[in-house]
Design a protein around this motif. Sequence first.
Motif, PDB file in Angstrom:
ATOM      1  N   LEU A   1       0.820  -1.213   0.000  1.00 42.28           N
ATOM      2  CA  LEU A   1       0.000   0.000   0.000  1.00 42.28           C
ATOM      3  C   LEU A   1       0.854   1.263   0.000  1.00 42.28           C
ATOM      4  O   LEU A   1       0.452   2.283  -0.561  1.00 42.28           O
ATOM      5  CB  LEU A   1      -0.924   0.008   1.222  1.00 42.28           C
ATOM      6  CG  LEU A   1      -1.963  -1.100   1.318  1.00 42.28           C
ATOM      7  CD1 LEU A   1      -2.733  -0.999   2.620  1.00 42.28           C
ATOM      8  CD2 LEU A   1      -2.910  -1.036   0.134  1.00 42.28           C
ATOM      9  N   GLU A   2       1.997   1.192   0.659  1.00 42.73           N
ATOM     10  CA  GLU A   2       2.916   2.328   0.759  1.00 42.73           C
ATOM     11  C   GLU A   2       4.273   1.895   0.184  1.00 42.73           C
ATOM     12  O   GLU A   2       5.099   1.328   0.886  1.00 42.73           O
ATOM     13  CB  GLU A   2       3.091   2.752   2.220  1.00 42.73           C
ATOM     14  CG  GLU A   2       1.827   3.230   2.889  1.00 42.73           C
ATOM     15  CD  GLU A   2       1.358   4.565   2.340  1.00 42.73           C
ATOM     16  OE1 GLU A   2       2.184   5.363   1.863  1.00 42.73           O
ATOM     17  OE2 GLU A   2       0.150   4.795   2.384  1.00 42.73           O
ATOM     18  N   PRO A   3       4.526   2.134  -1.092  1.00 38.96           N
ATOM     19  CA  PRO A   3       5.761   1.648  -1.718  1.00 38.96           C
ATOM     20  C   PRO A   3       7.048   2.179  -1.085  1.00 38.96           C
ATOM     21  O   PRO A   3       8.096   1.542  -1.181  1.00 38.96           O
ATOM     22  CB  PRO A   3       5.645   2.129  -3.166  1.00 38.96           C
ATOM     23  CG  PRO A   3       4.187   2.348  -3.388  1.00 38.96           C
ATOM     24  CD  PRO A   3       3.639   2.759  -2.048  1.00 38.96           C
ATOM     25  N   SER A   4       6.992   3.318  -0.411  1.00 45.06           N
ATOM     26  CA  SER A   4       8.205   3.867   0.197  1.00 45.06           C
ATOM     27  C   SER A   4       8.547   3.189   1.528  1.00 45.06           C
ATOM     28  O   SER A   4       9.634   3.405   2.058  1.00 45.06           O
ATOM     29  CB  SER A   4       8.038   5.378   0.421  1.00 45.06           C
ATOM     30  OG  SER A   4       6.991   5.626   1.345  1.00 45.06           O
ATOM     31  N   TRP A   5       7.639   2.385   2.058  1.00 43.85           N
ATOM     32  CA  TRP A   5       7.884   1.722   3.340  1.00 43.85           C
ATOM     33  C   TRP A   5       8.691   0.448   3.160  1.00 43.85           C
ATOM     34  O   TRP A   5       8.497  -0.311   2.208  1.00 43.85           O
ATOM     35  CB  TRP A   5       6.566   1.343   4.005  1.00 43.85           C
ATOM     36  CG  TRP A   5       5.809   2.473   4.603  1.00 43.85           C
ATOM     37  CD1 TRP A   5       6.010   3.808   4.420  1.00 43.85           C
ATOM     38  CD2 TRP A   5       4.700   2.356   5.484  1.00 43.85           C
ATOM     39  NE1 TRP A   5       5.092   4.531   5.128  1.00 43.85           N
ATOM     40  CE2 TRP A   5       4.275   3.662   5.793  1.00 43.85           C
ATOM     41  CE3 TRP A   5       4.017   1.295   6.033  1.00 43.85           C
ATOM     42  CZ2 TRP A   5       3.199   3.919   6.637  1.00 43.85           C
ATOM     43  CZ3 TRP A   5       2.951   1.548   6.865  1.00 43.85           C
ATOM     44  CH2 TRP A   5       2.551   2.852   7.165  1.00 43.85           C
ATOM     45  N   THR A   6       9.590   0.215   4.101  1.00 46.50           N
ATOM     46  CA  THR A   6      10.289  -1.069   4.167  1.00 46.50           C
ATOM     47  C   THR A   6       9.458  -2.019   5.032  1.00 46.50           C
ATOM     48  O   THR A   6       8.459  -1.624   5.643  1.00 46.50           O
ATOM     49  CB  THR A   6      11.682  -0.900   4.800  1.00 46.50           C
ATOM     50  OG1 THR A   6      11.520  -0.475   6.155  1.00 46.50           O
ATOM     51  CG2 THR A   6      12.524   0.107   4.035  1.00 46.50           C
ATOM     52  N   TYR A   7       9.875  -3.260   5.099  1.00 48.52           N
ATOM     53  CA  TYR A   7       9.169  -4.218   5.955  1.00 48.52           C
ATOM     54  C   TYR A   7       9.304  -3.839   7.430  1.00 48.52           C
ATOM     55  O   TYR A   7       8.395  -4.062   8.222  1.00 48.52           O
ATOM     56  CB  TYR A   7       9.680  -5.639   5.709  1.00 48.52           C
ATOM     57  CG  TYR A   7       9.264  -6.171   4.356  1.00 48.52           C
ATOM     58  CD1 TYR A   7       7.928  -6.439   4.078  1.00 48.52           C
ATOM     59  CD2 TYR A   7      10.197  -6.400   3.358  1.00 48.52           C
ATOM     60  CE1 TYR A   7       7.526  -6.920   2.843  1.00 48.52           C
ATOM     61  CE2 TYR A   7       9.815  -6.883   2.113  1.00 48.52           C
ATOM     62  CZ  TYR A   7       8.475  -7.143   1.871  1.00 48.52           C
ATOM     63  OH  TYR A   7       8.085  -7.613   0.641  1.00 48.52           O
ATOM     64  N   ILE A   8      10.437  -3.257   7.780  1.00 52.54           N
ATOM     65  CA  ILE A   8      10.625  -2.803   9.167  1.00 52.54           C
ATOM     66  C   ILE A   8       9.660  -1.662   9.489  1.00 52.54           C
ATOM     67  O   ILE A   8       9.083  -1.611  10.581  1.00 52.54           O
ATOM     68  CB  ILE A   8      12.090  -2.368   9.399  1.00 52.54           C
ATOM     69  CG1 ILE A   8      13.041  -3.553   9.198  1.00 52.54           C
ATOM     70  CG2 ILE A   8      12.272  -1.769  10.785  1.00 52.54           C
ATOM     71  CD1 ILE A   8      12.823  -4.699  10.165  1.00 52.54           C
ATOM     72  N   ASP A   9       9.470  -0.737   8.535  1.00 50.23           N
ATOM     73  CA  ASP A   9       8.498   0.338   8.733  1.00 50.23           C
ATOM     74  C   ASP A   9       7.094  -0.230   8.930  1.00 50.23           C
ATOM     75  O   ASP A   9       6.335   0.238   9.783  1.00 50.23           O
ATOM     76  CB  ASP A   9       8.489   1.296   7.538  1.00 50.23           C
ATOM     77  CG  ASP A   9       9.748   2.128   7.446  1.00 50.23           C
ATOM     78  OD1 ASP A   9      10.402   2.340   8.483  1.00 50.23           O
ATOM     79  OD2 ASP A   9      10.076   2.571   6.318  1.00 50.23           O
ATOM     80  N   ALA A  10       6.745  -1.236   8.129  1.00 48.85           N
ATOM     81  CA  ALA A  10       5.423  -1.843   8.229  1.00 48.85           C
ATOM     82  C   ALA A  10       5.246  -2.558   9.563  1.00 48.85           C
ATOM     83  O   ALA A  10       4.185  -2.465  10.192  1.00 48.85           O
ATOM     84  CB  ALA A  10       5.207  -2.812   7.077  1.00 48.85           C
ATOM     85  N   LEU A  11       6.273  -3.254  10.020  1.00 44.22           N
ATOM     86  CA  LEU A  11       6.208  -3.935  11.319  1.00 44.22           C
ATOM     87  C   LEU A  11       6.110  -2.917  12.446  1.00 44.22           C
ATOM     88  O   LEU A  11       5.325  -3.083  13.389  1.00 44.22           O
ATOM     89  CB  LEU A  11       7.439  -4.824  11.511  1.00 44.22           C
ATOM     90  CG  LEU A  11       7.526  -5.611  12.805  1.00 44.22           C
ATOM     91  CD1 LEU A  11       6.363  -6.609  12.903  1.00 44.22           C
ATOM     92  CD2 LEU A  11       8.846  -6.343  12.891  1.00 44.22           C
ATOM     93  N   TYR A  12       6.874  -1.839  12.337  1.00 41.56           N
ATOM     94  CA  TYR A  12       6.832  -0.764  13.323  1.00 41.56           C
ATOM     95  C   TYR A  12       5.448  -0.127  13.378  1.00 41.56           C
ATOM     96  O   TYR A  12       4.895   0.113  14.450  1.00 41.56           O
ATOM     97  CB  TYR A  12       7.904   0.274  12.976  1.00 41.56           C
ATOM     98  CG  TYR A  12       7.901   1.505  13.842  1.00 41.56           C
ATOM     99  CD1 TYR A  12       8.400   1.468  15.138  1.00 41.56           C
ATOM    100  CD2 TYR A  12       7.416   2.709  13.359  1.00 41.56           C
ATOM    101  CE1 TYR A  12       8.402   2.607  15.931  1.00 41.56           C
ATOM    102  CE2 TYR A  12       7.416   3.853  14.141  1.00 41.56           C
ATOM    103  CZ  TYR A  12       7.913   3.789  15.425  1.00 41.56           C
ATOM    104  OH  TYR A  12       7.912   4.914  16.205  1.00 41.56           O
ATOM    105  N   PHE A  13       4.857   0.135  12.219  1.00 36.78           N
ATOM    106  CA  PHE A  13       3.521   0.720  12.167  1.00 36.78           C
ATOM    107  C   PHE A  13       2.500  -0.240  12.771  1.00 36.78           C
ATOM    108  O   PHE A  13       1.595   0.182  13.500  1.00 36.78           O
ATOM    109  CB  PHE A  13       3.142   1.062  10.722  1.00 36.78           C
ATOM    110  CG  PHE A  13       1.793   1.695  10.595  1.00 36.78           C
ATOM    111  CD1 PHE A  13       1.610   3.032  10.888  1.00 36.78           C
ATOM    112  CD2 PHE A  13       0.700   0.957  10.170  1.00 36.78           C
ATOM    113  CE1 PHE A  13       0.360   3.622  10.786  1.00 36.78           C
ATOM    114  CE2 PHE A  13      -0.544   1.532  10.065  1.00 36.78           C
ATOM    115  CZ  PHE A  13      -0.723   2.875  10.366  1.00 36.78           C
TER     116      PHE A  13
END
Length: 105
Positions: free
Chosen positions: A57-69
Amino acid sequence: NDENASSSKSSRKQRRWEMPLTSKPFQGVEELQSTVEHCLLALATYFAIGTCVFPLLEPSWTYIDALYFSMTTLTTVAYGDVVVSNGGTFRKLFLMSFNVYAVCI
């Protein structure tokens, strides 16, 4: 009559304290272990879904960003440093269902 009334009040208090805290207490270690396993599975599913879907959904996010969110959403901390941009209907529906799932956990 006063003696009967006071004795019935004391017996009601006594019975209330003797009732278990839950309507059905755990029957043993196996049932408790099963409950813990279900909770851990629900958490793992929540984090797996968030970690895999948010980078789509957010191409600029890494997997770590997604886990953090996902973690900040689950704990309702919401620092605001990682936010989802406005998007289409699917993004909004996914966020609503993801948040409801977090509340249910």
